[in-house]
Enzyme design. Sequence first.
Site, short mmCIF file in Angstrom:
data_model
loop_
_atom_site.label_atom_id
_atom_site.label_comp_id
_atom_site.label_asym_id
_atom_site.label_seq_id
_atom_site.Cartn_x
_atom_site.Cartn_y
_atom_site.Cartn_z
N ASP A 117 37.23 36.32 42.46
CA ASP A 117 37.77 37.87 42.46
C ASP A 117 36.40 38.67 42.87
O ASP A 117 35.30 38.43 42.34
CB ASP A 117 37.88 38.22 41.08
CG ASP A 117 39.37 37.65 40.63
OD1 ASP A 117 40.18 37.41 41.68
OD2 ASP A 117 39.69 37.71 39.51
N ASP A 153 36.52 34.12 51.50
CA ASP A 153 36.82 34.79 52.66
C ASP A 153 36.21 36.34 52.78
O ASP A 153 36.48 36.92 53.67
CB ASP A 153 38.33 34.97 53.08
CG ASP A 153 38.89 35.75 52.19
OD1 ASP A 153 38.74 35.86 51.20
OD2 ASP A 153 39.85 36.62 52.84
N1 SAM Z 1 40.37 29.28 42.96
C1 SAM Z 1 41.72 29.53 43.39
C2 SAM Z 1 41.79 29.43 44.70
O1 SAM Z 1 40.84 29.33 45.38
O2 SAM Z 1 43.02 29.20 45.34
C3 SAM Z 1 42.31 30.86 42.70
C4 SAM Z 1 41.59 32.13 43.22
S1 SAM Z 1 42.02 33.45 42.66
C5 SAM Z 1 41.50 34.89 43.71
C6 SAM Z 1 40.70 33.86 41.43
C7 SAM Z 1 41.01 33.39 39.94
O3 SAM Z 1 39.96 33.28 39.20
C8 SAM Z 1 42.15 34.02 39.38
O4 SAM Z 1 43.00 33.09 38.91
C9 SAM Z 1 41.49 34.69 38.08
O5 SAM Z 1 42.25 34.81 36.88
C10 SAM Z 1 40.31 33.73 37.83
N2 SAM Z 1 39.14 34.25 37.19
C11 SAM Z 1 38.60 35.51 37.76
N3 SAM Z 1 37.53 35.55 36.79
C12 SAM Z 1 37.54 34.88 35.91
C13 SAM Z 1 36.62 34.71 34.79
N4 SAM Z 1 35.79 35.42 34.22
N5 SAM Z 1 37.00 33.54 33.85
C14 SAM Z 1 37.70 32.61 34.21
N6 SAM Z 1 38.62 32.61 35.17
C15 SAM Z 1 38.53 33.90 36.24
#
Ligand code: SAM
Length: 212
Positions: A117, A153
């Site tokens: 994120d 990206d």
């Molecule tokens: N890695 C996957 C992909 O590339 O398809 C998912 C990408 S998605 C944009 C980012 C994921 O990271 C989300 O499911 C979010 O809930 C998780 N995430 C973000 N910050 C996190 C944190 N501090 N601890 C655990 N998960 C986290």
Amino acid sequence: MRLRNVTGSREVIAESSYVIHEPQTRKGKWHEIFGNNHPIRIEIGMGKGRFIMDLARMNPDINYVGIEKYSSVLIRGIQKMEADPLPNLYFIRMDAEEITSIFDKGEVDRIYLNFSDPWPKDRHAKRRLPSREFLQRYNEILVPDGVIEFKTDNHDLFQFALEELEPAGWHLDRMTEDLHHDTEMMQGNVMTEYEERFSSLGNPIYKYIISR
Ligand code: SAM
């Protein structure tokens, strides 16, 4: 990631044998969980788990742990594991801010960050998974020659991630600003759900590999 509340996901996760519950009690004991001494690699923010499940299937002699903050997302990975169980993969539902209470010094061999994120507001920079604050946490749990692989990206997030390396004491081993047109770095690439989506729109994918 856009979140929809998935009814019952917390309950399913609480019952699932694919999830490590109370992971703080497992610090320093991860090789016991897997029942072998194979290296342990983790993905932070695994989303629905496609990437880490593909890696686990391709590399039975490596152990994997997928970490995801949200139940409504993790549930999708659990459903896939129910259909296709993998003995070398477990999931944890947690905020990665607590990662050093889960893994002991040197317990992790490699860390994957995929399409993390972006947290675009400056005041949220500490929440970005490639920030110096997180790099310090990774420093505590990684083996001395361990690496982090990061793909995104998002141009601004990638620039930020590069700028964080020196102050955090990390070294840039390899990078590309267009992974899908970089024959060398593309070798053995395993696509994530987000990577497939954004690369199909024509977005370049940035990637770095870093070490201390
Ligand atoms: N890695 C996957 C992909 O590339 O398809 C998912 C990408 S998605 C944009 C980012 C994921 O990271 C989300 O499911 C979010 O809930 C998780 N995430 C973000 N910050 C996190 C944190 N501090 N601890 C655990 N998960 C986290």
